[in-house]
Design an enzyme around this catalytic site. Structure first.
Site, mmCIF file in Angstrom:
data_model
loop_
_atom_site.group_PDB
_atom_site.id
_atom_site.type_symbol
_atom_site.label_atom_id
_atom_site.label_comp_id
_atom_site.label_asym_id
_atom_site.label_seq_id
_atom_site.Cartn_x
_atom_site.Cartn_y
_atom_site.Cartn_z
ATOM 1 N N LYS A 1 -31.858 9.690 14.334
ATOM 2 C CA LYS A 1 -31.238 10.522 13.290
ATOM 3 C C LYS A 1 -32.018 10.384 11.979
ATOM 4 C CE LYS A 1 -28.159 10.083 10.073
ATOM 5 N NZ LYS A 1 -28.692 11.004 9.044
ATOM 6 N N GLY B 1 -32.493 1.489 5.736
ATOM 7 C CA GLY B 1 -31.725 2.162 4.699
ATOM 8 C C GLY B 1 -31.115 1.152 3.754
ATOM 9 N N SER B 2 -29.971 1.520 3.191
ATOM 10 C CA SER B 2 -29.374 0.666 2.159
ATOM 11 C C SER B 2 -28.707 -0.571 2.772
ATOM 12 C CB SER B 2 -28.326 1.467 1.380
ATOM 13 O OG SER B 2 -27.315 1.882 2.248
ATOM 14 N N THR B 3 -28.629 -1.620 1.979
ATOM 15 C CA THR B 3 -27.993 -2.863 2.424
ATOM 16 C C THR B 3 -26.519 -2.617 2.740
ATOM 17 O OG1 THR B 3 -29.582 -4.192 1.222
ATOM 18 C CG2 THR B 3 -27.467 -5.230 1.694
ATOM 19 N N GLU B 4 -25.907 -1.765 1.930
ATOM 20 C CA GLU B 4 -24.479 -1.472 2.115
ATOM 21 C C GLU B 4 -24.204 -0.888 3.511
ATOM 22 O OE1 GLU B 4 -23.396 1.457 -0.691
ATOM 23 O OE2 GLU B 4 -21.265 1.361 -0.169
ATOM 24 N N GLY C 1 -26.258 -0.987 6.031
ATOM 25 C CA GLY C 1 -26.716 -1.991 7.002
ATOM 26 C C GLY C 1 -25.601 -2.963 7.359
ATOM 27 N N GLU D 1 -33.579 -3.048 8.497
ATOM 28 C CA GLU D 1 -34.598 -3.128 7.439
ATOM 29 C C GLU D 1 -33.970 -2.503 6.206
ATOM 30 O OE1 GLU D 1 -36.787 -2.391 4.878
ATOM 31 O OE2 GLU D 1 -38.088 -1.046 6.037
ATOM 32 N N GLU E 1 -31.331 -2.853 -6.776
ATOM 33 C CA GLU E 1 -32.416 -1.981 -6.343
ATOM 34 C C GLU E 1 -32.243 -0.622 -7.019
ATOM 35 O OE1 GLU E 1 -32.436 -0.685 -2.170
ATOM 36 O OE2 GLU E 1 -34.562 -1.184 -2.112
HETATM 37 P P1 NDP Z 1 -28.317 5.154 3.342
HETATM 38 O O1 NDP Z 1 -28.404 3.754 3.776
HETATM 39 O O2 NDP Z 1 -26.990 5.769 3.158
HETATM 40 O O3 NDP Z 1 -29.119 6.106 4.365
HETATM 41 C C1 NDP Z 1 -30.022 5.693 5.360
HETATM 42 C C2 NDP Z 1 -29.725 6.423 6.664
HETATM 43 O O4 NDP Z 1 -28.463 6.004 7.207
HETATM 44 C C3 NDP Z 1 -29.608 7.931 6.522
HETATM 45 O O5 NDP Z 1 -30.105 8.542 7.673
HETATM 46 C C4 NDP Z 1 -28.106 8.107 6.400
HETATM 47 O O6 NDP Z 1 -27.680 9.421 6.664
HETATM 48 C C5 NDP Z 1 -27.597 7.124 7.408
HETATM 49 N N1 NDP Z 1 -26.221 6.688 7.222
HETATM 50 C C6 NDP Z 1 -25.428 6.804 6.128
HETATM 51 N N2 NDP Z 1 -24.213 6.249 6.346
HETATM 52 C C7 NDP Z 1 -24.247 5.762 7.608
HETATM 53 C C8 NDP Z 1 -23.306 5.054 8.418
HETATM 54 N N3 NDP Z 1 -22.098 4.723 7.974
HETATM 55 N N4 NDP Z 1 -23.670 4.706 9.670
HETATM 56 C C9 NDP Z 1 -24.900 4.984 10.129
HETATM 57 N N5 NDP Z 1 -25.819 5.655 9.420
HETATM 58 C C10 NDP Z 1 -25.515 6.032 8.167
HETATM 59 O O7 NDP Z 1 -29.170 5.309 2.030
HETATM 60 P P2 NDP Z 1 -28.976 6.427 0.900
HETATM 61 O O8 NDP Z 1 -29.776 7.578 1.310
HETATM 62 O O9 NDP Z 1 -27.554 6.677 0.586
HETATM 63 O O10 NDP Z 1 -29.626 5.684 -0.354
HETATM 64 C C11 NDP Z 1 -28.825 4.806 -1.128
HETATM 65 C C12 NDP Z 1 -29.623 3.639 -1.615
HETATM 66 O O11 NDP Z 1 -30.105 2.893 -0.511
HETATM 67 C C13 NDP Z 1 -30.889 4.018 -2.363
HETATM 68 O O12 NDP Z 1 -30.619 4.270 -3.702
HETATM 69 C C14 NDP Z 1 -31.739 2.804 -2.156
HETATM 70 O O13 NDP Z 1 -31.408 1.835 -3.104
HETATM 71 C C15 NDP Z 1 -31.359 2.334 -0.787
HETATM 72 N N6 NDP Z 1 -32.305 2.782 0.272
HETATM 73 C C16 NDP Z 1 -33.122 1.853 0.825
HETATM 74 C C17 NDP Z 1 -34.035 2.245 1.767
HETATM 75 C C18 NDP Z 1 -34.969 1.279 2.384
HETATM 76 O O14 NDP Z 1 -36.006 1.680 2.904
HETATM 77 N N7 NDP Z 1 -34.660 0.015 2.400
HETATM 78 C C19 NDP Z 1 -34.190 3.642 2.180
HETATM 79 C C20 NDP Z 1 -33.227 4.522 1.596
HETATM 80 C C21 NDP Z 1 -32.332 4.080 0.660
HETATM 81 P P3 NDP Z 1 -27.628 10.458 5.416
HETATM 82 O O15 NDP Z 1 -29.022 10.667 4.963
HETATM 83 O O16 NDP Z 1 -27.086 11.673 5.955
HETATM 84 O O17 NDP Z 1 -26.756 9.820 4.388
#
Ligand code: NDP
Length: 492
Positions: free
Chosen positions: A197, A249-252, A254, A271, A402
C-alpha cells in the site's frame, strides 16, 4: 510569483545565481484519468467504489483519481498473493526468481526518466534528486537482491532458509518508488509474494510500477498494489492471511501496528522517525561539512527519516560554521520541482506544511533565533523556505520532535562526551553524522552513538548492500544488505 522575503541583516547572504528556467518536459509521462487496484496481475475496480484525487504539491493541480481500497479489496489482494505463493512463486527455481528481479531492474533503468518526472510531479521533490538518487537507487536495489535470490543457502548457511509467505507492506510519501523497491526486492528474492500500500499523497509511481511488473511478465499475484488511506493500511496489517508486515512511516502509526500484530505470530519490521545529530568537530573540513549539513537537512525538503535535523557544532568553530551555513543557504534555489536547477522543491502535502509551520512557530515562541534566506516562493502549492534555528535548548520542541521539513536546529558542545550525551538525548535512534579528520574519533563516536546508521564525513549516502534501520523509537529490523533478507525468511 509573489516575493516572500525574510532577511537577516546581520548575515547578508549572496543572492543565488540567476538561472534561466530549465524545466524537464512532462510529456514522457502518460497519466490515466482514473486508476483501479492492481490485484492478481489485473486492474480491478475497487469494491469500495471510492476514488480520491492525487494532486501535484507544487501546483495543486489534480493529476489523477486513484482507488481507495476497502477491507474487501485488501482481502482480495491478499488472496491473490496467497494463490501466487502457493501456485509456484515459492517453489520455482531461485535462479528463475532472480531473472525476474534483474528484468525489473533493467526496465526501471530504461524507463527512469518517465519514473523520475512522475515522482517529482506527484511528490514535489526536485527532479535532480528523483533522477539522480531515487531512480538509480531503486534500480540498484532490484539488481542487488536479484543477486541474492539463488544464494540464500550461502547467505544463511546451515539454517535452511524458506520464504515466509505473503508480505503486507506499507510505505510513506517521502521516497515512494525507492521505498517500494526497499520493500518488494528483498521480499521477492526470498520467495514471498506481496501486497503493497503506497501513501495516499504519492501513489502514482507505484501504479506505474504495475506496468513494469507486467512488462517483466511476473506471474500474476506475485505483486499486488492497493492504493488507499490509513484504513487500507490497517486492514492489510490486520488481515490473518498476511505472514509478515513491513512498515515505514511515523512512530505513532508504527506503535499502533505493533500493538495490532502482537500475539498473531506475524513477523514485523518497523522503520520509523528520527531526529538525527550531525556532529561537527573543530578539526573537520569545514566547507565539506557545510555541504554535508545542507545535504543532511535540505535534501528532499527535509522529508527524510534520517535527516540531520539537529546540528551539533563544537563551540570553538560555531561562529564560523554558522556564517558559512547561512551564506550557503542563500544560494539554494527553491521552486518548481521539475526545473533541473531546483535544490528545494514543494512540501509534500498541506497537512505536512501545517505541521512544519506549527513546529517553527513553537521554536520562535520558545526563544530560538530563526534565519531564513531571502527567497521567492511560488504563490500556488505548498512551500517552506530553508530554515535554521540557533540558540536552541535541548528541551525545545524543535530539538525533540521530528519536523520532517527543511528546518535545522543548532546546538553546541565543548567535548566529545558532551556531543555523545546530547546526540543520544532523543527518543529516536536512526542515524547520525560525524565530521572530523581523526579516524580514531570516528570509531569511538560510532561506538557510543545509539543510532542504526552513522555517516562519517558524509551524510545521506545509501547503498543497497548496506543495512539501514533504527534503535529505540526509530523502529527495529534492517532493510538493505544481507540483513534485509532475514525478515522475509523463516529458518527450518
Ligand atoms: P503515516 O505513518 O501516517 O503514513 C505512513 C503510511 O502508513 C502511509 O501509507 C499511511 O497511509 C499508512 N497508514 C496510516 N495510518 C495507518 C494505520 N493505522 N495502519 C496502517 N497503515 C497506516 O505518516 P504521515 O504521512 O501521516 O506523516 C506523519 C509524520 O510521520 C510526518 O510528519 C513525519 O514526521 C513522519 N513520517 C516519517 C516517515 C519515515 O520515513 N520515517 C515517513 C513519513 C512520515 P496514508 O498515506 O493514506 O495516511
Amino acid at each position: 510569483m509573489a516575493e516572500l522575503e525574510r532577511r537577516q541583516d546581520r548575515f547578508p547572504v549572496p543572492s543565488a545565481f540567476d538561472y534561466a528556467p530549465a524545466p524537464e518536459s512532462r510529456d514522457i509521462v502518460t497519466l490515466e484519468e482514473q486508476y483501479g487496484l492492481f490485484i492478481g496481475g489485473e486492474w480491478v475496480e475497487p469494491r469500495s467504489s471510492e476514488f480520491e484525487a492525487t494532486v501535484s504539491p507544487a501546483t495543486e493541480e489534480e493529476l489523477a483519481r486513484v482507488a481507495f481500497a476497502g477491507e474487501e479489496d485488501v482481502a482480495l489482494a491478499v488472496d491473490a498473493a496467497r494463490e501466487a505463493f502457493d501456485d509456484g512463486w515459492s517453489s520455482i527455481a531461485p535462479s528463475e526468481r532472480a531473472k525476474y528481479l534483474f528484468r525489473i531492474a533493467r526496465i526501471l533503468q530504461e524507463r527512469s526518466r518517465e519514473f523520475a518526472v512522475l515522482e517529482s510531479l506527484d511528490g514535489g521533490k526536485p527532479i535532480r534528486e528523483s533522477r539522480d538518487v531515487d531512480l538509480p537507487l531503486a534500480a540498484a536495489h532490484f539488481f542487488y537482491y536479484a543477486g541474492w535470490a539463488d544464494k540464500l543457502e550461502y547467505a544463511f548457511p546451515n539454517r535452511r532458509p524458506r520464504p515466509v509467505g505473503v508480505a503486507g507492506q506499507i510505505i510513506p510519501w517521502n521516497f515512494p518508488l525507492l521505498m517500494l523497491a526497499w520493500k518488494i526486492a528483498p521480499a521477492l528474492a526470498a520467495g514471498n509474494t506481496v501486497v503493497l500500500k503506497p501513501a495516499e499523497s504519492t501513489p502514482l509511481t507505484a501504479l506505474l510500477f504495475c506496468d513494469v511488473v507486467r512488462q517483466a511478465e511476473l506471474p500474476p499475484g506475485v505483486v499486488n498494489i492497493v492504493t488507499g488511506d490509513g484504513r487500507a493500511g490497517a486492514a492489510l496489517v490486520q488481515h490473518p492471511g498476511v505472514d509478515k508486515v513491513a512498515f515505514t512511516g511515523s512512530t505513532e502509526v508504527g506503535k499502533e501496528i505493533q500493538r495490532s500484530v502482537a500475539g498473531t505470530g506475524k513477523k514485523l519490521t518497523l522503520e520509523l522517525g528520527g531526529k538525527a545529530a550531525n556532529i561537527i568537530f573543530d578539526d573537520a573540513p569545514l566547507d565539506q561539512a557545510v555541504e554535508g549539513i545542507i545535504n543532511g537537512i535540505y535534501f528532499n525538503q527535509g522529508h527524510v527519516c534520517c535527516a540531520g535535523s539537529r546540528l551539533l557544532v563544537q563551540e570553538s568553530i560555531y561562529e564560523q560554521v554558522i556564517a558559512k551555513l547561512k551564506r550557503r543557504m542563500g544560494t539554494l534555489r527553491v521552486g518548481d520541482p521539475l526545473d533541473k536547477n531546483t535544490d528545494v522543491g514543494a512540501i509534500n502535502s498541506k497537512q505536512q506544511l501545517e505541521k512544519i509551520r506549527e513546529l517553527v512557530a513553537a521554536g520562535e515562541e520558545e526563544g530560538a533565533e530563526i534565519f531564513q534566506p531571502a527567497c521567492r516562493l511560488p504563490e500556488k502549492g505548498w512551500w517552506f523556505p530553508p530554515t535554521v534555528f540557533t540558540n536552541v535548548a535541548q528541551s525545545y520542541r524543535i530539538a525533540q520532535e521530528e519536523i520532517f521539513g527543511p528546518v535545522l536546529s543548532v546546538l553546541t558542545f565543548r567535548t566529545p562526551d558532551e556531543a555523545v550525551e546530547k546526540a543520544n538525548n532523543t527518543p529516536y535512534g536512526l542515524s547520525a553524522g560525524v565530521w572530523t579528520e581523526k579516524g580514531s574519533r570516528i570509531l569511538s563516536m560510532a561506538q557510543r552513538l545509539r543510532a542504526g546508521v552513522i555517516w562519517a564525513n558524509t551524510y545521506n549516502r545509501f547503498d543497497p548492500a548496506s543495512p539501514f534501520g533504527g534503535y529505540k523509537e526509530s523502529g527495529f529490523g534492517r532493510e538493505g544488505g544481507r540483513h534485509g533478507l532475514e525478515p522475509y525468511l523463516r529458518f527450518e
